[in-house]
Enzyme design. Structure first.
Site, PDB file in Angstrom:
ATOM      1  N   SER A  41       8.584 -21.330  26.148  1.00 42.48           N
ATOM      2  CA  SER A  41       8.284 -22.508  26.800  1.00 42.48           C
ATOM      3  C   SER A  41       9.309 -23.304  27.353  1.00 42.48           C
ATOM      4  O   SER A  41      10.138 -22.769  28.113  1.00 42.48           O
ATOM      5  CB  SER A  41       7.544 -23.640  25.796  1.00 42.48           C
ATOM      6  OG  SER A  41       6.731 -24.522  26.441  1.00 42.48           O
ATOM      7  N   HIS A  59      -1.148 -20.858  25.757  1.00 42.34           N
ATOM      8  CA  HIS A  59       0.327 -21.478  25.619  1.00 42.34           C
ATOM      9  C   HIS A  59       0.721 -21.594  24.215  1.00 42.34           C
ATOM     10  O   HIS A  59       0.068 -22.347  23.468  1.00 42.34           O
ATOM     11  CB  HIS A  59       0.451 -22.736  26.351  1.00 42.34           C
ATOM     12  CG  HIS A  59       1.936 -23.289  26.483  1.00 42.34           C
ATOM     13  ND1 HIS A  59       2.831 -22.568  27.236  1.00 42.34           N
ATOM     14  CD2 HIS A  59       2.684 -24.068  25.562  1.00 42.34           C
ATOM     15  CE1 HIS A  59       4.290 -23.000  27.079  1.00 42.34           C
ATOM     16  NE2 HIS A  59       4.195 -24.026  26.099  1.00 42.34           N
ATOM     17  N   ASP A  92      -2.987 -20.349  30.363  1.00 40.61           N
ATOM     18  CA  ASP A  92      -1.647 -21.343  30.149  1.00 40.61           C
ATOM     19  C   ASP A  92      -1.318 -21.988  31.540  1.00 40.61           C
ATOM     20  O   ASP A  92      -1.344 -20.985  32.559  1.00 40.61           O
ATOM     21  CB  ASP A  92      -0.653 -20.417  29.736  1.00 40.61           C
ATOM     22  CG  ASP A  92       0.769 -21.225  29.460  1.00 40.61           C
ATOM     23  OD1 ASP A  92       0.669 -22.493  29.656  1.00 40.61           O
ATOM     24  OD2 ASP A  92       1.619 -20.465  29.105  1.00 40.61           O
TER      25      ASP A  92
END
Length: 407
Positions: free
Chosen positions: A190, A377, A347
């Site tokens: 991320s 995610h 995501d």
């Protein structure tokens, strides 16, 4: 008795109403994800309330909650764990000690996610992840505990990740940890994937750094803030655990921008066609050219003819490749190491990773782009108890296997 029963029924109905959200049928373990999301949404609501009342910044409430499971540096068996600092940056080092004395090991700099504002190298999920990586790869893992927003803003998070990486890549430091200088990688998930990509670019092009990364492994990375209406942003804007509005809020915190900018950014007014400053970067986020047809589906480009000039004037870092690695020039990308890019269907950041994989390939970099059709995610950090998801375990297995084969 009847009143108590009625209240219980009403409470159960309200709880179910709060927990239930419509999810795609292909997402992994949807009810478990709904429960996880309900908890996270509750924390966000508490943070927003505290912020509105002037008690504390909402990010501090979120970070306090997500880091409740912080663990100490506990060494076990053939694994030595220590907290130290590299170049003035706090890190946690995991050393596999099971080999022969002096035997050269692999090394990985790992950078945790959390929107540049949440998390820690000491969090339970990241501690377990790095322990597993160290043991399975017989490696030294350096988990970077970079400073967070709102206490610091861009480029401090990037600078911390780069300083720790440069320190570790010094030949005498690698020798201290018995790490083979030809087998060192950088990785992150991320926002950590964002920092890992940016650090990989800088290390690759900095002639003062003698040791280079062999690989870069990016887990659902966030890589650009010019288009918040890519197909994955449109498709997954209401899918947990990273909603589109929350991702924009993280960007605004990271870049120290006016919170009101969320509204023009939601509709891409900050990169409208009349803003010539964006022109050199448009092709680098042109998802109509960079994404496979299966990702584009029937989505249409959102490109207003006229927009909000003030956003780019006050937040020039939106065009800075250190903040948005997808905007790097092709010549820079060409010098970066072999790459692994993991994306998830459900995501908002899916297309960031896919576009970066395509641009790396076009620059001549060997890339393995792995896509999980049932992933969401953050799922890899939910590979462990008590938030275990089957897709999380599969992403972790695939990721570690690739590192094992390529590092």
């Amino acid at each position: 008795m009847k009143v108590a029963f009625a209240l219980a029924v009403i409470l159960a109905a309200l709880t179910a109403y709060y927990v239930y959200i419509p999810l795609p049928s292909t997402v992994s373990e949807p009810w478990k994800l709904m429960l996880l999301d309900a908890v996270f949404r509750s924390i966000v609501h508490v943070g927003n309330l505290a912020n509105a009342l002037g008690l504390t910044h909402y990010i501090r409430v979120l970070n306090y909650t997500v880091t409740l499971d912080t663990l100490g540096p506990v060494s076990t068996g053939d694994l030595r764990v220590t907290d130290t600092n590299f170049g003035g940056v706090e890190v946690r080092v995991y050393e596999w000690m099971g080999g022969e004395e002096g035997e050269a090991k692999r090394g990985v700099v790992y950078i945790h996610g959390g929107g540049w504002a949440l998390g820690s190298a000491r969090m339970g999920s990241y501690d377990v992840l790095c322990r597993q990586m160290s043991v399975e790869l017989k490696a030294v893992i350096v988990s970077v505990d970079y400073r967070l927003a709102p206490d610091v803003r861009f480029p401090v998070q990037y600078d911390d990740a780069l300083l720790a990486s440069k320190y570790f890549l010094q030949p005498h430091v690698l020798a201290r940890y018995s790490v083979d200088p030809d087998r060192v990688g950088v990785s992150g998930d991320s926002a950590g994937g964002n920092l890992a990509a940016a650090v990989a670019q800088q290390v690759a092009t900095d002639s003062s750094i003698p040791v280079k990364f062999k690989v870069q492994a990016l887990i659902y990375p966030v890589l650009q803030a010019l288009d918040f209406n890519t197909p994955s942003y449109q498709q997954n804007q209401h899918v947990p655990i990273l909603y589109r509005t929350l991702m924009i809020r993280f960007w605004l915190e990271y870049l120290d921008a006016d919170p009101s900018f969320i509204h023009p950014m939601l509709v891409n007014n900050h990169t409208s066609l009349d803003l010539s400053r964006v022109d050199p970067s448009r092709a680098k986020v042109d998802w109509e050219e960079l994404l496979p047809a299966a990702f584009k589906k029937g989505y249409k480009r959102v490109a207003p003819a006229r927009g909000t000039r003030r956003v780019l004037e006050e937040v020039p870092a939106l065009l800075d490749p250190r903040a948005a690695p997808l905007l790097a020039e092709r010549g820079v990308l060409a010098r970066t190491p072999r790459a692994y890019v993991l994306t998830c269907e459900h995501d908002v950041l899916r297309d960031d990773g896919a576009m970066y994989a395509r641009r790396l390939e076009e620059a001549g970099v060997p890339v393995e782009h792995v896509h999980f059709a049932d992933g969401f995610h953050g799922c890899m950090t939910f590979a462990f108890w008590p938030t275990h998801f089957a897709v999380g375990a599969r992403t972790l297995e695939n990721y570690v296997s690739w590192l094992d084969q390529n590092l």
